[in-house]
Design a protein around this motif. Structure first.
Motif, PDB file in Angstrom:
ATOM      1  N   ALA A 297       0.835  -1.204   0.000  1.00 50.89           N
ATOM      2  CA  ALA A 297       0.000   0.000   0.000  1.00 50.89           C
ATOM      3  C   ALA A 297       0.868   1.252   0.000  1.00 50.89           C
ATOM      4  CB  ALA A 297      -0.930  -0.010   1.218  1.00 50.89           C
ATOM      5  N   VAL A 298       1.948   1.229   0.776  1.00 42.30           N
ATOM      6  CA  VAL A 298       2.865   2.371   0.815  1.00 42.30           C
ATOM      7  C   VAL A 298       3.568   2.526  -0.535  1.00 42.30           C
ATOM      8  CG1 VAL A 298       4.942   3.310   1.879  1.00 42.30           C
ATOM      9  CG2 VAL A 298       3.200   2.227   3.309  1.00 42.30           C
ATOM     10  N   LEU A 299       4.043   1.415  -1.092  1.00 44.83           N
ATOM     11  CA  LEU A 299       4.731   1.455  -2.392  1.00 44.83           C
ATOM     12  C   LEU A 299       3.806   1.995  -3.485  1.00 44.83           C
ATOM     13  CD1 LEU A 299       6.618  -1.975  -2.278  1.00 44.83           C
ATOM     14  CD2 LEU A 299       7.682   0.298  -2.236  1.00 44.83           C
ATOM     15  N   GLU A 300       2.529   1.623  -3.395  1.00 52.01           N
ATOM     16  CA  GLU A 300       1.579   2.122  -4.385  1.00 52.01           C
ATOM     17  C   GLU A 300       1.339   3.615  -4.184  1.00 52.01           C
ATOM     18  OE1 GLU A 300      -2.776   0.983  -6.290  1.00 52.01           O
ATOM     19  OE2 GLU A 300      -2.153   0.087  -4.380  1.00 52.01           O
ATOM     20  N   ALA A 301       1.206   4.038  -2.940  1.00 47.67           N
ATOM     21  CA  ALA A 301       0.991   5.461  -2.667  1.00 47.67           C
ATOM     22  C   ALA A 301       2.171   6.300  -3.133  1.00 47.67           C
ATOM     23  CB  ALA A 301       0.747   5.668  -1.166  1.00 47.67           C
ATOM     24  N   GLU A 302       3.378   5.739  -3.070  1.00 45.84           N
ATOM     25  CA  GLU A 302       4.582   6.458  -3.486  1.00 45.84           C
ATOM     26  C   GLU A 302       4.865   6.325  -4.981  1.00 45.84           C
ATOM     27  OE1 GLU A 302       7.590   4.920  -0.900  1.00 45.84           O
ATOM     28  OE2 GLU A 302       6.985   6.197   0.796  1.00 45.84           O
ATOM     29  N   GLY A 303       4.030   5.568  -5.686  1.00 41.38           N
ATOM     30  CA  GLY A 303       4.151   5.499  -7.142  1.00 41.38           C
ATOM     31  C   GLY A 303       5.093   4.442  -7.678  1.00 41.38           C
ATOM     32  N   TYR A 304       5.514   3.499  -6.821  1.00 40.80           N
ATOM     33  CA  TYR A 304       6.446   2.468  -7.276  1.00 40.80           C
ATOM     34  C   TYR A 304       5.730   1.268  -7.898  1.00 40.80           C
ATOM     35  CZ  TYR A 304       9.992   5.001  -4.640  1.00 40.80           C
ATOM     36  OH  TYR A 304      10.834   5.964  -4.176  1.00 40.80           O
ATOM     37  N   ILE A 305       4.500   1.031  -7.499  1.00 40.44           N
ATOM     38  CA  ILE A 305       3.702  -0.047  -8.065  1.00 40.44           C
ATOM     39  C   ILE A 305       2.302   0.494  -8.319  1.00 40.44           C
ATOM     40  CG2 ILE A 305       5.006  -1.924  -6.982  1.00 40.44           C
ATOM     41  CD1 ILE A 305       2.842  -2.119  -4.844  1.00 40.44           C
ATOM     42  N   THR A 306       1.542  -0.241  -9.118  1.00 41.76           N
ATOM     43  CA  THR A 306       0.181   0.193  -9.406  1.00 41.76           C
ATOM     44  C   THR A 306      -0.706  -1.028  -9.562  1.00 41.76           C
ATOM     45  OG1 THR A 306      -1.178   1.601 -10.847  1.00 41.76           O
ATOM     46  CG2 THR A 306       0.462   0.211 -11.922  1.00 41.76           C
ATOM     47  N   GLN A 307      -2.003  -0.799  -9.462  1.00 40.68           N
ATOM     48  CA  GLN A 307      -2.982  -1.870  -9.598  1.00 40.68           C
ATOM     49  C   GLN A 307      -3.675  -1.705 -10.951  1.00 40.68           C
ATOM     50  OE1 GLN A 307      -6.189  -1.802  -6.718  1.00 40.68           O
ATOM     51  NE2 GLN A 307      -6.336  -4.038  -6.711  1.00 40.68           N
ATOM     52  N   PRO A 308      -3.350  -2.579 -11.917  1.00 42.81           N
ATOM     53  CA  PRO A 308      -3.918  -2.392 -13.263  1.00 42.81           C
ATOM     54  C   PRO A 308      -5.417  -2.612 -13.325  1.00 42.81           C
ATOM     55  CG  PRO A 308      -2.708  -4.467 -13.124  1.00 42.81           C
ATOM     56  CD  PRO A 308      -2.446  -3.732 -11.845  1.00 42.81           C
ATOM     57  N   HIS A 309      -5.945  -3.489 -12.471  1.00 43.01           N
ATOM     58  CA  HIS A 309      -7.385  -3.766 -12.472  1.00 43.01           C
ATOM     59  C   HIS A 309      -7.881  -3.880 -11.036  1.00 43.01           C
ATOM     60  CE1 HIS A 309      -6.805  -4.662 -16.688  1.00 43.01           C
ATOM     61  NE2 HIS A 309      -5.900  -5.572 -16.369  1.00 43.01           N
ATOM     62  N   THR A 310      -9.141  -3.587 -10.849  1.00 43.42           N
ATOM     63  CA  THR A 310      -9.733  -3.736  -9.525  1.00 43.42           C
ATOM     64  C   THR A 310      -9.631  -5.194  -9.065  1.00 43.42           C
ATOM     65  OG1 THR A 310     -11.299  -1.993 -10.077  1.00 43.42           O
ATOM     66  CG2 THR A 310     -11.808  -3.341  -8.163  1.00 43.42           C
ATOM     67  N   SER A 311      -9.307  -5.374  -7.789  1.00 36.14           N
ATOM     68  CA  SER A 311      -9.200  -6.712  -7.185  1.00 36.14           C
ATOM     69  C   SER A 311      -8.084  -7.553  -7.804  1.00 36.14           C
ATOM     70  CB  SER A 311     -10.526  -7.479  -7.300  1.00 36.14           C
ATOM     71  OG  SER A 311     -11.556  -6.753  -6.670  1.00 36.14           O
ATOM     72  N   SER A 312      -7.096  -6.894  -8.393  1.00 38.07           N
ATOM     73  CA  SER A 312      -5.962  -7.651  -8.928  1.00 38.07           C
ATOM     74  C   SER A 312      -4.722  -7.327  -8.110  1.00 38.07           C
ATOM     75  CB  SER A 312      -5.711  -7.276 -10.394  1.00 38.07           C
ATOM     76  OG  SER A 312      -5.159  -5.973 -10.494  1.00 38.07           O
TER      77      SER A 312
END
Length: 347
Positions: free
Chosen positions: A49-64
């Motif tokens: 969650a932190v990595l996503e908030a900082e822009g290092y990872i992303t969620q391409p689709h909901t629930s993925s």
């Protein structure tokens, strides 16, 4: 760096490794199952969650699961402590493959084919740039009493042959004088300096040789002046089709596979990227938008220079999707560049 940041980087590293391998979004349970992270699934989820908030990872689709972003790949590459060396067998194989080449063209053709095979990406090799080369040898052969063959060899292995029509017959003594004049002017000079030295020879030549010297100088200057149309060799273009999913609109790629192929065909794009990588031993990685080229924004380009004795002859590298094996690719590019430089210098 704190232990928390180190742990999050390990989570990022694991996500990169799994996504490169599977091309599937990575979830926290898979990370815990596949990697010895030493923490619970809940901690991994928080780190993600932190990595996503900082822009290092992303969620391409909901629930993925999550996939790395360009920023995430950049962090991963920047944290590599060094380029991992190839195995002794791999290094020996590269050396033997290149040692079998018969001339410069063969060395570069073998290099681009080998690099494409090692990385499973598109390999690109730039022919040695003339302005970085020096004259190694000039041979002057008399074909007829009024016709000469000039053979110019550079330290980068480039060989140019030109015919000179003298207009008048010259004696053996005059031929020897002409040969000494040009060999002395060219010896060990950079090609740009050599062309200047050759241009001055007609003014100092003996009167009865001036016409012959002028004709030879004119042909040599045409050979010495760098061709603005630099040449590239491409290999493994078909490898792009193995990763066609990476270039689909749903993969977040801003262009298309066609736009990448068109950019490669234009060559000027890759030449510009290779020109900025003329530093032997330093591997440069551009990820996504870092290429600053709209047509290939969704790719990564790994490049370096090749040469010998502190002189860079040209650049080489690979282009592929951002989802690539960066450590392995960087190692292969560095190793092949080193052996190519040694192979050319030894000729």
């Amino acid at each position: 760096m704190s232990s928390t940041e180190d742990r999050r980087f390990e989570v990022l590293r694991a996500i990169v490794a799994d996504f490169v391998s599977t091309q599937e979004p990575v979830g926290s349970k898979a990370l815990v199952d596949r990697h010895n992270l030493g923490v619970s699934s809940a901690t991994v989820r928080n780190d993600m969650a932190v990595l996503e908030a900082e822009g290092y990872i992303t969620q391409p689709h909901t629930s993925s699961g999550r996939v790395p972003t360009d920023k995430g790949y950049r962090q991963f590459v920047d944290r590599l402590s060094s380029i991992k060396p190839l195995s002794q067998a791999e290094r020996r194989g590269i050396a033997q493959f290149l040692d079998g080449a018969v001339d410069l063209d063969d060395v570069l053709r073998r290099a681009v084919r080998l690099l494409a095979q090692l990385t499973h990406q598109v390999a690109v090799v730039q022919y040695p740039t003339l302005n970085a080369s020096s004259v190694r040898h000039l041979e002057v052969v008399q074909l007829t009493p009024a016709r000469l063959l000039l053979v110019l060899i550079t330290d980068s292995g480039r060989v140019d042959q030109r015919i000179v029509e003298l207009g008048d017959v010259i004696t053996d003594d005059d031929l020897a004088a002409l040969r000494d004049m040009f060999v002395g002017a060219l010896a060990d000079k950079k090609l740009t300096d050599a062309s200047t030295a050759v241009a001055e020879l007609p003014d100092t030549a003996p009167t009865h040789l001036r016409n012959a010297v002028l004709r030879v100088a004119t042909i040599l200057i045409e050979t010495l002046v760098d061709d603005p149309q630099e040449r590239l060799l491409l290999g493994g273009t078909a490898n792009l089709t193995r990763n066609v999913q990476d270039f689909a609109p749903g993969a977040g790629f801003p262009g298309s596979l066609r736009s990448v192929l068109e950019a490669l065909e234009e060559q000027v794009v890759m030449l510009r990227l290779l020109e900025s990588a003329h530093d032997n031993g330093r591997v440069l990685v551009r990820i996504g938008e870092e290429t600053n080229v709209e047509e290939i924004r969704g790719t990564s380009v790994v490049t370096t220079g090749y040469g010998a004795a502190g002189t860079t002859f040209g650049g080489m590298g690979v282009l592929g999707p951002t989802r690539m094996d960066y450590p392995g690719t960087m190692a292969a590019v560095a190793a092949v560049a080193r052996y190519v430089g040694e192979a050319i210098a030894g000729r």
